[in-house]
Every structure is written in structure tokens, then in C-alpha cells.
Design a protein around this motif. Structure first.
Motif, mmCIF file in Angstrom:
data_model
loop_
_atom_site.group_PDB
_atom_site.id
_atom_site.type_symbol
_atom_site.label_atom_id
_atom_site.label_comp_id
_atom_site.label_asym_id
_atom_site.label_seq_id
_atom_site.Cartn_x
_atom_site.Cartn_y
_atom_site.Cartn_z
ATOM 1 N N ASP A 37 0.863 -1.166 -0.125
ATOM 2 C CA ASP A 37 0.086 0.010 -0.043
ATOM 3 C C ASP A 37 0.924 1.236 0.025
ATOM 4 O OD1 ASP A 37 -2.292 -1.474 0.365
ATOM 5 O OD2 ASP A 37 -2.644 -1.200 2.031
ATOM 6 N N ARG A 38 1.872 1.199 0.732
ATOM 7 C CA ARG A 38 2.584 2.500 0.876
ATOM 8 C C ARG A 38 3.477 2.425 -0.379
ATOM 9 N NH1 ARG A 38 1.873 6.096 2.166
ATOM 10 N NH2 ARG A 38 3.701 7.059 2.362
ATOM 11 N N ARG A 39 4.191 1.649 -0.949
ATOM 12 C CA ARG A 39 4.724 1.534 -2.221
ATOM 13 C C ARG A 39 3.856 2.022 -3.471
ATOM 14 N NH1 ARG A 39 7.163 -3.769 -1.973
ATOM 15 N NH2 ARG A 39 5.763 -4.418 -3.258
ATOM 16 N N GLN A 40 2.398 1.760 -3.439
ATOM 17 C CA GLN A 40 1.630 2.296 -4.242
ATOM 18 C C GLN A 40 1.410 3.757 -4.225
ATOM 19 O OE1 GLN A 40 -0.204 0.733 -6.736
ATOM 20 N NE2 GLN A 40 1.406 -0.878 -6.488
ATOM 21 N N ALA A 41 1.391 4.288 -2.970
ATOM 22 C CA ALA A 41 1.232 5.636 -2.531
ATOM 23 C C ALA A 41 2.485 6.444 -2.877
ATOM 24 C CB ALA A 41 1.027 5.932 -1.163
ATOM 25 N N VAL A 42 3.662 5.904 -2.859
ATOM 26 C CA VAL A 42 4.859 6.441 -3.265
ATOM 27 C C VAL A 42 4.899 6.613 -4.875
ATOM 28 C CG1 VAL A 42 7.486 6.315 -3.631
ATOM 29 C CG2 VAL A 42 6.215 5.820 -1.373
ATOM 30 N N ARG A 67 8.469 1.153 -13.062
ATOM 31 C CA ARG A 67 8.147 0.152 -11.631
ATOM 32 C C ARG A 67 8.060 1.032 -10.741
ATOM 33 N NH1 ARG A 67 13.228 -2.171 -11.043
ATOM 34 N NH2 ARG A 67 12.294 -2.776 -9.042
ATOM 35 N N ALA A 68 8.744 2.158 -10.527
ATOM 36 C CA ALA A 68 8.539 3.260 -9.400
ATOM 37 C C ALA A 68 7.142 3.776 -9.141
ATOM 38 C CB ALA A 68 9.511 4.237 -9.245
ATOM 39 N N GLU A 69 6.619 4.320 -10.620
ATOM 40 C CA GLU A 69 5.439 4.811 -10.485
ATOM 41 C C GLU A 69 4.344 3.641 -10.360
ATOM 42 O OE1 GLU A 69 4.357 7.463 -13.661
ATOM 43 O OE2 GLU A 69 6.184 8.753 -13.367
ATOM 44 N N GLU A 84 9.057 -2.698 -6.132
ATOM 45 C CA GLU A 84 10.229 -2.106 -5.120
ATOM 46 C C GLU A 84 11.410 -1.453 -5.826
ATOM 47 O OE1 GLU A 84 11.985 -3.265 -1.153
ATOM 48 O OE2 GLU A 84 10.248 -4.111 -1.960
ATOM 49 N N VAL A 85 11.767 -0.284 -5.544
ATOM 50 C CA VAL A 85 12.848 0.339 -6.117
ATOM 51 C C VAL A 85 13.809 0.743 -4.987
ATOM 52 C CG1 VAL A 85 11.793 1.253 -8.037
ATOM 53 C CG2 VAL A 85 11.703 2.758 -6.116
ATOM 54 N N ALA A 139 11.067 13.283 1.435
ATOM 55 C CA ALA A 139 10.041 13.070 2.312
ATOM 56 C C ALA A 139 8.749 13.366 2.024
ATOM 57 C CB ALA A 139 10.372 13.834 3.520
ATOM 58 N N ASP A 140 8.470 14.323 0.880
ATOM 59 C CA ASP A 140 7.305 14.624 0.240
ATOM 60 C C ASP A 140 6.635 13.259 -0.674
ATOM 61 O OD1 ASP A 140 7.200 16.887 1.434
ATOM 62 O OD2 ASP A 140 7.437 18.013 -0.315
ATOM 63 N N LEU A 141 7.759 12.425 -1.301
ATOM 64 C CA LEU A 141 7.126 11.213 -1.882
ATOM 65 C C LEU A 141 6.962 10.111 -1.165
ATOM 66 C CD1 LEU A 141 9.954 11.265 -4.795
ATOM 67 C CD2 LEU A 141 7.298 12.010 -4.939
ATOM 68 N N VAL A 142 7.483 10.014 -0.044
ATOM 69 C CA VAL A 142 7.406 9.111 0.935
ATOM 70 C C VAL A 142 6.222 9.015 2.098
ATOM 71 C CG1 VAL A 142 9.342 7.909 0.191
ATOM 72 C CG2 VAL A 142 9.161 9.299 2.542
ATOM 73 N N ARG A 143 5.738 10.462 2.149
ATOM 74 C CA ARG A 143 4.723 10.576 3.147
ATOM 75 C C ARG A 143 3.691 9.883 3.029
ATOM 76 N NH1 ARG A 143 5.575 16.872 3.964
ATOM 77 N NH2 ARG A 143 7.232 16.166 4.662
#
Length: 77
Positions: A13-18, A49-51, A55-56, A73-77
Motif C-alpha cells: 500500500d505504501r509503495r503504491q502511494a509513493v 516500476r517506481a510509478e 520495489e525500487v 520526504a514528500d514522496l514517501v509521506r
């Protein structure tokens, strides 16, 4: 300190949000995937893959954040 959930679904879920944050930052800046992956010196496949929320590496995220001129931090928030 927090305990981890019983399963690792939260990680996906967090990877999808990133990935969504990367895509949104790119669109706000009106740049294409091609412009980002070339400027970040990563492969097209890596950016895709990142978008997509795959996993990156941290280095990849740092490169993307720098190219998009956004704090990591804004990308992983």
C-alpha cells in the motif's frame, strides 16, 4: 514504538502511494516519463516500476526526487 501488522500488505500500500506521488509530481511539473528517466539517469523500466509501486532502491527514489525538485520526504509521506 509501534508493532508491525500481522502481514506485510501495508508495505505494498505504501509503495503504491509513493508511486502515485511520483506520478502526481511529474504531472504537476508537466514533464514526461522520458524526460524524468533520462534526467535521472535510470532506465525507462525503472521509472515505470517506481510509478507502479514496485520495489525500487533508495538511490532511485533520491534521483527521481532530485529531478522533480521535490523533497524525498514528500514522496514517501
Amino acid at each position: 514504538m509501534r508493532d508491525l501488522p500481522a502481514d506485510d500488505a501495508w508495505i505494498a500500500d505504501r509503495r503504491q502511494a509513493v508511486g502515485a506521488a511520483i506520478r502526481e509530481a511529474r504531472r504537476i511539473r508537466n514533464v514526461t516519463q522520458d524526460q524524468v528517466w533520462m534526467a535521472a539517469r535510470i532506465s525507462r523500466w525503472t521509472l515505470q516500476r517506481a510509478e507502479a509501486g514496485d520495489e525500487v532502491t533508495l538511490s532511485t527514489l533520491l534521483r527521481i526526487a532530485r529531478v522533480l525538485e521535490i523533497p524525498l520526504a514528500d514522496l514517501v509521506r
